[in-house]
Design a protein around this motif. Structure first.
Motif, PDB file in Angstrom:
ATOM      1  N   THR A  51     -22.884   0.389   6.886  1.00 45.13           N
ATOM      2  CA  THR A  51     -22.679   0.795   8.277  1.00 45.13           C
ATOM      3  C   THR A  51     -21.843   2.068   8.383  1.00 45.13           C
ATOM      4  O   THR A  51     -21.990   2.833   9.331  1.00 45.13           O
ATOM      5  CB  THR A  51     -22.012  -0.325   9.087  1.00 45.13           C
ATOM      6  N   ALA A  52     -20.976   2.315   7.403  1.00 44.55           N
ATOM      7  CA  ALA A  52     -20.245   3.582   7.391  1.00 44.55           C
ATOM      8  C   ALA A  52     -21.211   4.744   7.191  1.00 44.55           C
ATOM      9  O   ALA A  52     -21.122   5.784   7.867  1.00 44.55           O
ATOM     10  CB  ALA A  52     -19.187   3.566   6.290  1.00 44.55           C
ATOM     11  N   LEU A  53     -22.166   4.574   6.271  1.00 46.43           N
ATOM     12  CA  LEU A  53     -23.166   5.620   6.065  1.00 46.43           C
ATOM     13  C   LEU A  53     -24.011   5.825   7.311  1.00 46.43           C
ATOM     14  O   LEU A  53     -24.284   6.970   7.715  1.00 46.43           O
ATOM     15  CB  LEU A  53     -24.059   5.257   4.872  1.00 46.43           C
ATOM     16  N   LEU A  57     -25.111   9.021   9.849  1.00 46.17           N
ATOM     17  CA  LEU A  57     -26.501   9.449  10.016  1.00 46.17           C
ATOM     18  C   LEU A  57     -27.026   9.253  11.431  1.00 46.17           C
ATOM     19  O   LEU A  57     -27.899   9.999  11.879  1.00 46.17           O
ATOM     20  CB  LEU A  57     -27.402   8.675   9.043  1.00 46.17           C
ATOM     21  N   LEU A  58     -26.516   8.232  12.142  1.00 41.47           N
ATOM     22  CA  LEU A  58     -27.009   7.929  13.478  1.00 41.47           C
ATOM     23  C   LEU A  58     -26.160   8.633  14.528  1.00 41.47           C
ATOM     24  O   LEU A  58     -24.953   8.800  14.342  1.00 41.47           O
ATOM     25  CB  LEU A  58     -26.971   6.421  13.732  1.00 41.47           C
ATOM     26  N   PRO A  59     -26.771   9.054  15.633  1.00 39.87           N
ATOM     27  CA  PRO A  59     -26.000   9.717  16.689  1.00 39.87           C
ATOM     28  C   PRO A  59     -25.143   8.724  17.459  1.00 39.87           C
ATOM     29  O   PRO A  59     -25.387   7.515  17.453  1.00 39.87           O
ATOM     30  CB  PRO A  59     -27.088  10.316  17.596  1.00 39.87           C
ATOM     31  N   ALA A  60     -24.130   9.268  18.152  1.00 40.85           N
ATOM     32  CA  ALA A  60     -23.318   8.499  19.113  1.00 40.85           C
ATOM     33  C   ALA A  60     -22.645   7.280  18.487  1.00 40.85           C
ATOM     34  O   ALA A  60     -22.445   6.267  19.146  1.00 40.85           O
ATOM     35  CB  ALA A  60     -24.170   8.076  20.310  1.00 40.85           C
ATOM     36  N   LYS A  61     -22.298   7.355  17.188  1.00 39.75           N
ATOM     37  CA  LYS A  61     -21.584   6.265  16.519  1.00 39.75           C
ATOM     38  C   LYS A  61     -22.296   4.928  16.663  1.00 39.75           C
ATOM     39  O   LYS A  61     -21.672   3.880  16.900  1.00 39.75           O
ATOM     40  CB  LYS A  61     -20.145   6.164  17.040  1.00 39.75           C
ATOM     41  N   LEU A  62     -23.635   4.927  16.520  1.00 41.79           N
ATOM     42  CA  LEU A  62     -24.380   3.679  16.606  1.00 41.79           C
ATOM     43  C   LEU A  62     -24.125   2.768  15.405  1.00 41.79           C
ATOM     44  O   LEU A  62     -24.587   1.638  15.377  1.00 41.79           O
ATOM     45  CB  LEU A  62     -25.874   3.981  16.736  1.00 41.79           C
ATOM     46  N   PHE A 215     -11.362  10.916  19.496  1.00 45.11           N
ATOM     47  CA  PHE A 215     -12.455   9.988  19.816  1.00 45.11           C
ATOM     48  C   PHE A 215     -13.829  10.547  19.446  1.00 45.11           C
ATOM     49  O   PHE A 215     -14.842   9.990  19.860  1.00 45.11           O
ATOM     50  CB  PHE A 215     -12.468   9.619  21.312  1.00 45.11           C
ATOM     51  N   MET A 216     -13.880  11.619  18.702  1.00 47.88           N
ATOM     52  CA  MET A 216     -15.156  12.211  18.325  1.00 47.88           C
ATOM     53  C   MET A 216     -15.656  11.580  17.028  1.00 47.88           C
ATOM     54  O   MET A 216     -14.860  11.134  16.210  1.00 47.88           O
ATOM     55  CB  MET A 216     -15.013  13.727  18.148  1.00 47.88           C
ATOM     56  N   PRO A 217     -16.987  11.509  16.830  1.00 45.34           N
ATOM     57  CA  PRO A 217     -17.515  10.967  15.575  1.00 45.34           C
ATOM     58  C   PRO A 217     -16.959  11.723  14.374  1.00 45.34           C
ATOM     59  O   PRO A 217     -16.960  12.954  14.346  1.00 45.34           O
ATOM     60  CB  PRO A 217     -19.034  11.182  15.717  1.00 45.34           C
ATOM     61  N   MET A 218     -16.439  10.978  13.392  1.00 48.15           N
ATOM     62  CA  MET A 218     -15.862  11.537  12.181  1.00 48.15           C
ATOM     63  C   MET A 218     -14.671  12.441  12.478  1.00 48.15           C
ATOM     64  O   MET A 218     -14.256  13.217  11.627  1.00 48.15           O
ATOM     65  CB  MET A 218     -16.912  12.315  11.373  1.00 48.15           C
ATOM     66  N   LEU A 259     -22.258   4.873  -1.959  1.00 46.95           N
ATOM     67  CA  LEU A 259     -21.893   3.486  -1.665  1.00 46.95           C
ATOM     68  C   LEU A 259     -22.864   2.858  -0.666  1.00 46.95           C
ATOM     69  O   LEU A 259     -23.242   1.683  -0.798  1.00 46.95           O
ATOM     70  CB  LEU A 259     -20.473   3.430  -1.116  1.00 46.95           C
ATOM     71  N   GLY A 260     -23.276   3.642   0.344  1.00 49.28           N
ATOM     72  CA  GLY A 260     -24.172   3.107   1.365  1.00 49.28           C
ATOM     73  C   GLY A 260     -25.549   2.778   0.820  1.00 49.28           C
ATOM     74  O   GLY A 260     -26.127   1.734   1.155  1.00 49.28           O
ATOM     75  N   LEU A 261     -26.101   3.639  -0.021  1.00 46.19           N
ATOM     76  CA  LEU A 261     -27.421   3.374  -0.599  1.00 46.19           C
ATOM     77  C   LEU A 261     -27.373   2.204  -1.580  1.00 46.19           C
ATOM     78  O   LEU A 261     -28.316   1.404  -1.644  1.00 46.19           O
ATOM     79  CB  LEU A 261     -27.947   4.641  -1.280  1.00 46.19           C
ATOM     80  N   TRP A 262     -26.298   2.109  -2.328  1.00 48.67           N
ATOM     81  CA  TRP A 262     -26.133   0.953  -3.221  1.00 48.67           C
ATOM     82  C   TRP A 262     -26.084  -0.334  -2.402  1.00 48.67           C
ATOM     83  O   TRP A 262     -26.731  -1.327  -2.742  1.00 48.67           O
ATOM     84  CB  TRP A 262     -24.851   1.120  -4.036  1.00 48.67           C
ATOM     85  N   SER A 263     -25.345  -0.323  -1.299  1.00 52.23           N
ATOM     86  CA  SER A 263     -25.243  -1.514  -0.462  1.00 52.23           C
ATOM     87  C   SER A 263     -26.560  -1.828   0.235  1.00 52.23           C
ATOM     88  O   SER A 263     -26.918  -2.994   0.407  1.00 52.23           O
ATOM     89  CB  SER A 263     -24.129  -1.327   0.575  1.00 52.23           C
TER      90      SER A 263
END
Length: 294
Positions: A51-53, A57-62, A215-218, A259-263
């Motif tokens: 979900t961190a990855l 990748l997804l807009p608006a912190k989805l 409050f901005m993404p990342m 880490l995200g692809l491994w998960s």
């Protein structure tokens, strides 16, 4: 200095940077394990890494609603407990960052010329205001916000955590904060920046806190401007300051991707259709919310 010494310094800086980034990625799953319970840490690691990855990748912190759904569907945590547990974790984390970032901000601003100080305060205020307005107009966050306001204190969760668990929560956040300072010190070694280590560590904590407060993404904008301007104030060349900001962004993304692809693989997602499956999962979650709210 021999040719081997710069290589050894570079290798040591790279290893230190990687360890600090991994400590950051481990902090939240460890806190989840304490908040939600369970005997194994690994399932929490996989849900967080994926979900961190997806947050990147997804807009608006989805990635946040995806995180809620996966904690519910993959780990079997009831939705009410997920909401309350994440609020408890956020309360501990953000309170700690507020304290550390506030103290770091006082130290950083106190050493700056008056015109830089005013610029930081005005720019930081504008970023926080803009981020707050952006969050306020997002309809999809309103129900989450209602849940946060309704469940910021959950006696059952705090009772299960206990004093020892609360101490571990605080320790995990403290290690996370220290890891951000450590990774910037490692980057300074990698880039050959000649800046006072103590000042750089304090600046790094303040910059990350500015990103959180925006409050901005990342932490886009708040972190980048604060770190770059602060480095220049410490005597670093503008191009080196920009390089450090970019290097930290790229390094975090690379580690998150690995880490995200491994998960994703461990959780049974086919990498080719990962975004499609995430979209369907989020769509199903919105349908469930609409039915429950009707």
């Amino acid at each position: 200095m021999t040719a081997a010494q710069p290589m050894a310094s570079f290798g040591g800086g790279a290893v230190a940077y990687l360890i600090c980034v991994l400590l950051h990625f481990l902090s939240e799953p460890v806190r989840w394990r304490i908040v939600f319970g369970g005997e194994r840490l690994r399932p929490y690691l996989h849900v967080y890494f994926l979900t961190a990855l997806m947050s990147y990748l997804l807009p608006a912190k989805l990635g946040l609603p995806l995180r809620v759904l996966m904690l519910n569907r993959r780990l079997g945590v009831p939705l009410g407990a997920v909401s309350a547990g994440l609020v408890v974790d956020a309360l501990v984390s953000y309170s700690s960052w507020l304290l550390a970032g506030g103290l770091a901000g006082i130290a950083v601003l106190g050493r700056m010329p008056a015109e830089w100080r005013y610029g930081f305060l005005l720019g930081g205020g504008a970023l926080v205001l803009g981020g707050g307005l952006l969050m306020a107009v997002r309809r999809r966050w309103r129900r989450i916000g209602d849940g946060v306001r309704a469940s910021w204190w959950n006696g059952a969760i705090w009772a299960r955590i206990g004093r020892r668990g609360a101490a571990v929560l605080l320790l995990a956040v403290a290690i996370d904060i220290a890891s951000h300072a450590g990774r910037h010190l490692a980057l300074a070694t990698l880039l050959g920046l000649d800046v006072p280590p103590g000042d750089l560590a304090v600046l790094a904590v303040f910059a990350v806190f500015a990103g959180i407060a925006s409050f901005m993404p990342m932490g886009l904008g708040g972190y980048d401007v604060t770190l770059a301007a602060g480095l220049i104030g410490l005597g670093a060349p503008p191009d080196a300051a920009a390089t450090m900001v970019l290097a930290n962004r790229v390094g975090t993304l690379v580690v998150s991707a690995v880490l995200g692809l491994w998960s994703a693989h461990a959780l049974g997602f086919e990498l080719r259709g990962l975004r499609d499956r995430v979209g369907r999962l989020l769509g199903a979650g919105r349908d469930t919310e609409e039915r429950s709210g009707s």
